[in-house]
Design a protein around this motif. Structure first.
Motif, PDB file in Angstrom:
ATOM      1  N   PRO A  39      51.162  43.325  36.732  1.00  0.00           N
ATOM      2  CA  PRO A  39      50.220  44.035  37.593  1.00  0.00           C
ATOM      3  C   PRO A  39      50.013  43.328  38.936  1.00  0.00           C
ATOM      4  O   PRO A  39      50.051  42.107  39.013  1.00  0.00           O
ATOM      5  CB  PRO A  39      48.923  44.016  36.775  1.00  0.00           C
ATOM      6  CG  PRO A  39      49.036  42.775  35.928  1.00  0.00           C
ATOM      7  CD  PRO A  39      50.485  42.654  35.591  1.00  0.00           C
ATOM      8  N   LEU A  40      49.794  44.142  39.960  1.00  0.00           N
ATOM      9  CA  LEU A  40      49.458  43.634  41.283  1.00  0.00           C
ATOM     10  C   LEU A  40      48.593  44.688  41.960  1.00  0.00           C
ATOM     11  O   LEU A  40      48.902  45.883  41.890  1.00  0.00           O
ATOM     12  CB  LEU A  40      50.711  43.355  42.106  1.00  0.00           C
ATOM     13  CG  LEU A  40      50.480  42.634  43.438  1.00  0.00           C
ATOM     14  CD1 LEU A  40      49.982  41.207  43.213  1.00  0.00           C
ATOM     15  CD2 LEU A  40      51.759  42.617  44.272  1.00  0.00           C
ATOM     16  N   GLY A  45      35.263  44.653  44.508  1.00  0.00           N
ATOM     17  CA  GLY A  45      35.916  44.769  43.224  1.00  0.00           C
ATOM     18  C   GLY A  45      36.793  45.987  43.045  1.00  0.00           C
ATOM     19  O   GLY A  45      37.531  46.084  42.051  1.00  0.00           O
ATOM     20  N   TRP A  46      36.754  46.945  43.973  1.00  0.00           N
ATOM     21  CA  TRP A  46      37.623  48.131  43.916  1.00  0.00           C
ATOM     22  C   TRP A  46      39.080  47.695  43.962  1.00  0.00           C
ATOM     23  O   TRP A  46      39.454  46.795  44.710  1.00  0.00           O
ATOM     24  CB  TRP A  46      37.302  49.031  45.095  1.00  0.00           C
ATOM     25  CG  TRP A  46      38.198  50.196  45.328  1.00  0.00           C
ATOM     26  CD1 TRP A  46      38.062  51.453  44.829  1.00  0.00           C
ATOM     27  CD2 TRP A  46      39.351  50.237  46.185  1.00  0.00           C
ATOM     28  NE1 TRP A  46      39.057  52.271  45.314  1.00  0.00           N
ATOM     29  CE2 TRP A  46      39.860  51.543  46.136  1.00  0.00           C
ATOM     30  CE3 TRP A  46      40.000  49.274  46.968  1.00  0.00           C
ATOM     31  CZ2 TRP A  46      41.000  51.931  46.858  1.00  0.00           C
ATOM     32  CZ3 TRP A  46      41.122  49.652  47.673  1.00  0.00           C
ATOM     33  CH2 TRP A  46      41.606  50.968  47.605  1.00  0.00           C
ATOM     34  N   ASP A  83      55.485  36.323  42.851  1.00  0.00           N
ATOM     35  CA  ASP A  83      55.725  36.355  41.410  1.00  0.00           C
ATOM     36  C   ASP A  83      56.042  37.758  40.932  1.00  0.00           C
ATOM     37  O   ASP A  83      56.929  37.959  40.086  1.00  0.00           O
ATOM     38  CB  ASP A  83      54.494  35.821  40.658  1.00  0.00           C
ATOM     39  CG  ASP A  83      54.300  34.322  40.820  1.00  0.00           C
ATOM     40  OD1 ASP A  83      55.247  33.654  41.291  1.00  0.00           O
ATOM     41  OD2 ASP A  83      53.201  33.825  40.483  1.00  0.00           O
ATOM     42  N   ALA A  84      55.317  38.749  41.442  1.00  0.00           N
ATOM     43  CA  ALA A  84      55.562  40.133  41.035  1.00  0.00           C
ATOM     44  C   ALA A  84      56.966  40.570  41.422  1.00  0.00           C
ATOM     45  O   ALA A  84      57.661  41.229  40.633  1.00  0.00           O
ATOM     46  CB  ALA A  84      54.515  41.053  41.662  1.00  0.00           C
ATOM     47  N   ASP A 137      46.403  39.743  40.996  1.00  0.00           N
ATOM     48  CA  ASP A 137      47.358  40.065  39.936  1.00  0.00           C
ATOM     49  C   ASP A 137      46.715  40.458  38.615  1.00  0.00           C
ATOM     50  O   ASP A 137      47.411  40.680  37.615  1.00  0.00           O
ATOM     51  CB  ASP A 137      48.345  38.913  39.718  1.00  0.00           C
ATOM     52  CG  ASP A 137      47.668  37.633  39.237  1.00  0.00           C
ATOM     53  OD1 ASP A 137      46.455  37.664  38.916  1.00  0.00           O
ATOM     54  OD2 ASP A 137      48.358  36.597  39.193  1.00  0.00           O
ATOM     55  N   GLY A 138      45.399  40.571  38.587  1.00  0.00           N
ATOM     56  CA  GLY A 138      44.717  41.004  37.382  1.00  0.00           C
ATOM     57  C   GLY A 138      44.564  39.930  36.332  1.00  0.00           C
ATOM     58  O   GLY A 138      43.915  40.163  35.307  1.00  0.00           O
ATOM     59  N   ARG A 139      45.141  38.758  36.567  1.00  0.00           N
ATOM     60  CA  ARG A 139      45.087  37.683  35.574  1.00  0.00           C
ATOM     61  C   ARG A 139      44.290  36.483  36.075  1.00  0.00           C
ATOM     62  O   ARG A 139      43.597  35.844  35.300  1.00  0.00           O
ATOM     63  CB  ARG A 139      46.501  37.227  35.184  1.00  0.00           C
ATOM     64  CG  ARG A 139      47.309  38.294  34.481  1.00  0.00           C
ATOM     65  CD  ARG A 139      48.654  37.767  34.041  1.00  0.00           C
ATOM     66  NE  ARG A 139      49.526  37.438  35.156  1.00  0.00           N
ATOM     67  CZ  ARG A 139      50.359  38.308  35.724  1.00  0.00           C
ATOM     68  NH1 ARG A 139      50.414  39.551  35.295  1.00  0.00           N
ATOM     69  NH2 ARG A 139      51.136  37.940  36.725  1.00  0.00           N
ATOM     70  N   ARG A 140      44.433  36.180  37.357  1.00  0.00           N
ATOM     71  CA  ARG A 140      43.711  35.032  37.914  1.00  0.00           C
ATOM     72  C   ARG A 140      42.281  35.456  38.217  1.00  0.00           C
ATOM     73  O   ARG A 140      42.065  36.529  38.762  1.00  0.00           O
ATOM     74  CB  ARG A 140      44.395  34.567  39.207  1.00  0.00           C
ATOM     75  CG  ARG A 140      45.888  34.275  39.018  1.00  0.00           C
ATOM     76  CD  ARG A 140      46.595  34.303  40.373  1.00  0.00           C
ATOM     77  NE  ARG A 140      48.032  34.452  40.186  1.00  0.00           N
ATOM     78  CZ  ARG A 140      48.913  33.485  40.368  1.00  0.00           C
ATOM     79  NH1 ARG A 140      48.516  32.296  40.721  1.00  0.00           N
ATOM     80  NH2 ARG A 140      50.191  33.704  40.189  1.00  0.00           N
TER      81      ARG A 140
END
Length: 290
Positions: free
Chosen positions: A52-53, A60-61, A44-45, A197-200
């Motif tokens: 974001p990716l 979590g880093w 997708d990116a 991706d910062g969204r899921r």
């Protein structure tokens, strides 16, 4: 930037005839462990041309990935590496193909490999040559490439710099050149990461990710660490530089080092490699733009 988790067995030399360029068919089956770079967040990116990716560690880093730069044209820092290339060039983890397209624009023979179908398709659309293939698969022209590129963090593929250097040595002709982009400062880090991706919502939201939640090994290597791996194994540093804050190293393979996949006669190597450049085909490993 796109890699694969190497199966340790594929670092062991296989019979020479199975790695000869004439038998490195584009339809080679892809191992199951290449899935992370073929998943939706990365594809997708690339389709969108931006993030974001991230590479997300289990604790979590986050390591941001510069998708916008990868999907743009070659910049001054890229060109500082490309102008050092010699002979036919193999770009490992070519991503959306800006480097091979730039080389092609200037008449330089270059082939990109990537495990992402989306990345390969993008490379072909912008005029580059590419195969859907892992670096640990049989590849065209093994033992005959003049330059191998490991740019955009691809020295981290597989989380095993020593193993990746061994594989790169198999791909290069004697005296061939490896150009790698490293990180700053002197880092030698192995991590388990996943694409995010910062969204899921990541698996295990509210706490550390599950160990089995799509993680794969990755490495982050600074220049001093890369030299420590390289020098005992037949590599000689020939150049180090920083361009636009990005550190690079050029290493030359010892001319005396030979591998099982290398022919005793390399006089016709350019012609052999040339015969493997893209032509129209079918299947999931596209070899030609249309």
């Amino acid at each position: 930037m796109s890699g694969t988790v190497p199966n340790r067995s594929v670092l062991t030399p296989v019979p020479p005839d199975s790695r000869h360029p004439d038998t490195a068919h584009p339809g080679t089956a892809q191992p199951d462990n290449i899935a992370p770079w073929s998943t939706d967040p990365y594809a997708d990116a690339l389709r969108n041309g931006h993030g974001p990716l991230f590479l997300r560690r289990a604790d979590g880093w986050l390591l941001p990935l510069d998708v916008e730069r990868w999907c743009g044209g070659a910049d001054a820092a890229d060109r500082s590496a490309l102008r050092r290339c010699e002979g036919p060039v193999l770009d490992i983890g070519c991503g959306p193909g800006r480097l091979v397209a730039e080389l092609a624009t200037h008449g330089h023979r270059a082939l990109g490999i990537d495990v992402s179908e989306t990345a390969v398709a993008h490379t072909l659309r912008i005029g580059g040559s590419a195969l859907r293939r892992s670096v640990f698969d049989p590849l065209p022209g093994e033992g005959r490439w003049g330059t191998v590129l490991l740019i955009d963090g691809n020295i981290g593929i597989g989380g095993d710099p020593h193993g990746l250097l061994l594989r790169t040595a198999e791909l290069l002709a004697p005296g061939g050149l490896l150009i790698a982009e490293t990180v700053s400062p002197d880092i030698d880090e192995r991590v388990q990461v996943r694409l995010y991706d910062g969204r899921r919502a990541p698996d295990g939201a509210g706490g550390p990710d599950r160990a089995d939640a799509g993680h794969f090994p990755w490495a982050r290597i600074g220049t001093p660490a890369l030299l420590r791996y390289a020098q005992p194994n037949g590599w000689h540093p020939v150049d180090q530089w920083v361009a636009d804050g990005r550190p690079f190293v050029a290493l030359r393979r010892d001319r005396r080092v030979r591998t099982v996949s290398q022919s005793a006669d390399t006089a016709n190597s350019a012609a052999v490699i040339s015969s493997q450049f893209p032509r129209k085909t079918s299947g999931d490993s596209p070899l030609a733009g249309s």
